[in-house]
Design a protein around this motif. Sequence first.
Motif, short mmCIF file in Angstrom:
data_model
loop_
_atom_site.label_atom_id
_atom_site.label_comp_id
_atom_site.label_asym_id
_atom_site.label_seq_id
_atom_site.Cartn_x
_atom_site.Cartn_y
_atom_site.Cartn_z
N GLY A 1 78.22 -0.74 16.40
CA GLY A 1 77.87 0.57 15.55
C GLY A 1 78.44 1.85 16.15
O GLY A 1 79.34 2.56 15.71
N TYR A 2 77.87 2.06 17.23
CA TYR A 2 78.47 3.35 18.18
C TYR A 2 79.41 3.11 19.11
O TYR A 2 80.08 4.00 19.65
N LYS B 1 78.85 -8.22 7.43
CA LYS B 1 78.01 -7.04 7.73
C LYS B 1 77.07 -7.64 8.73
O LYS B 1 76.40 -8.59 8.54
N TYR C 1 73.28 -5.76 11.22
CA TYR C 1 72.68 -4.39 11.47
C TYR C 1 72.96 -4.11 12.95
O TYR C 1 73.40 -4.83 13.59
N CYS D 1 71.72 -0.66 15.86
CA CYS D 1 70.70 0.39 16.41
C CYS D 1 71.47 1.51 16.55
O CYS D 1 72.44 1.57 17.48
N ASP D 2 71.12 2.68 15.90
CA ASP D 2 71.72 3.78 16.22
C ASP D 2 71.35 4.81 17.04
O ASP D 2 70.08 4.45 17.73
N SER E 1 66.93 3.85 15.12
CA SER E 1 66.58 2.96 13.81
C SER E 1 67.50 1.87 14.06
O SER E 1 68.83 1.86 14.03
N CYS E 2 67.09 0.53 13.71
CA CYS E 2 68.00 -0.43 13.66
C CYS E 2 68.18 -1.17 11.94
O CYS E 2 68.54 -2.13 12.02
N SER E 3 68.08 -0.11 11.24
CA SER E 3 68.25 -0.61 9.90
C SER E 3 69.81 -0.19 9.24
O SER E 3 70.06 -0.37 8.12
N ASN E 4 70.66 0.30 10.31
CA ASN E 4 71.97 0.55 9.92
C ASN E 4 72.74 -0.59 9.83
O ASN E 4 72.63 -1.39 10.47
N THR E 5 73.56 -0.49 9.00
CA THR E 5 74.84 -1.82 8.85
C THR E 5 76.17 -1.55 9.29
O THR E 5 76.71 -0.26 9.40
N SER F 1 63.30 -1.20 13.85
CA SER F 1 63.45 -0.28 14.88
C SER F 1 62.94 -0.43 16.03
O SER F 1 61.91 -0.99 16.24
#
Length: 193
Positions: free
Chosen positions: A80-81, A108, A110, A112-113, A117-121, A174
Amino acid sequence: MDLQLSVSLLFILFTAGHSLSCYECLSETGSCAGQTVKTCPTGSSQCMSTTAVAQVGDITFKVKIKDCAVACQSGSMNLGYVRITSSCCNTNKCNAQDAPEPVSNGKKCYFCDEQQSCSNTVKCSGTEDRCIKATGTFGGQSLVVKGCVSKSIFDATSVSVQRCVGNLCNGAQSVTQSVLFLCCSLLNYFLMH
């Protein structure tokens, strides 16, 4: 005596001719325009090209690395990041090209941002066919990493990691984490392997 000298010289020339040569580059600007050729040390059997792109807030970092490698796995990982893509080969100067930019494959997972929060995809790309979840502690703080990974990268790691194959199969809960620590740790893993 002449036979021994001839055999010795032939052996030196033969072994020197079989040393692997790879392009070498460490770029923090995202360009390997000034890459050089390097004769690999004994034990290196592959050339590698790796690209890491990290997003921290509004700042994007892009690092490209080309070098000799003792062991290398082609594939990619997207947390993600941070996205890390590696390409490995085993012939002279075969790492002239940068690691390829993977194309979305429809899967897709999940992640963690930086807001914990770990609900991002995140959309997986290329050969990223697994969702992962790795947990650990650092300085008493619980750390969780989630994202997409290629099977080849997953199989090569010795870190305790849970994997799954279905879409969004790595859970959305999360946790508390240090994003900067995780980015640095992952980049360090790829630089050292």
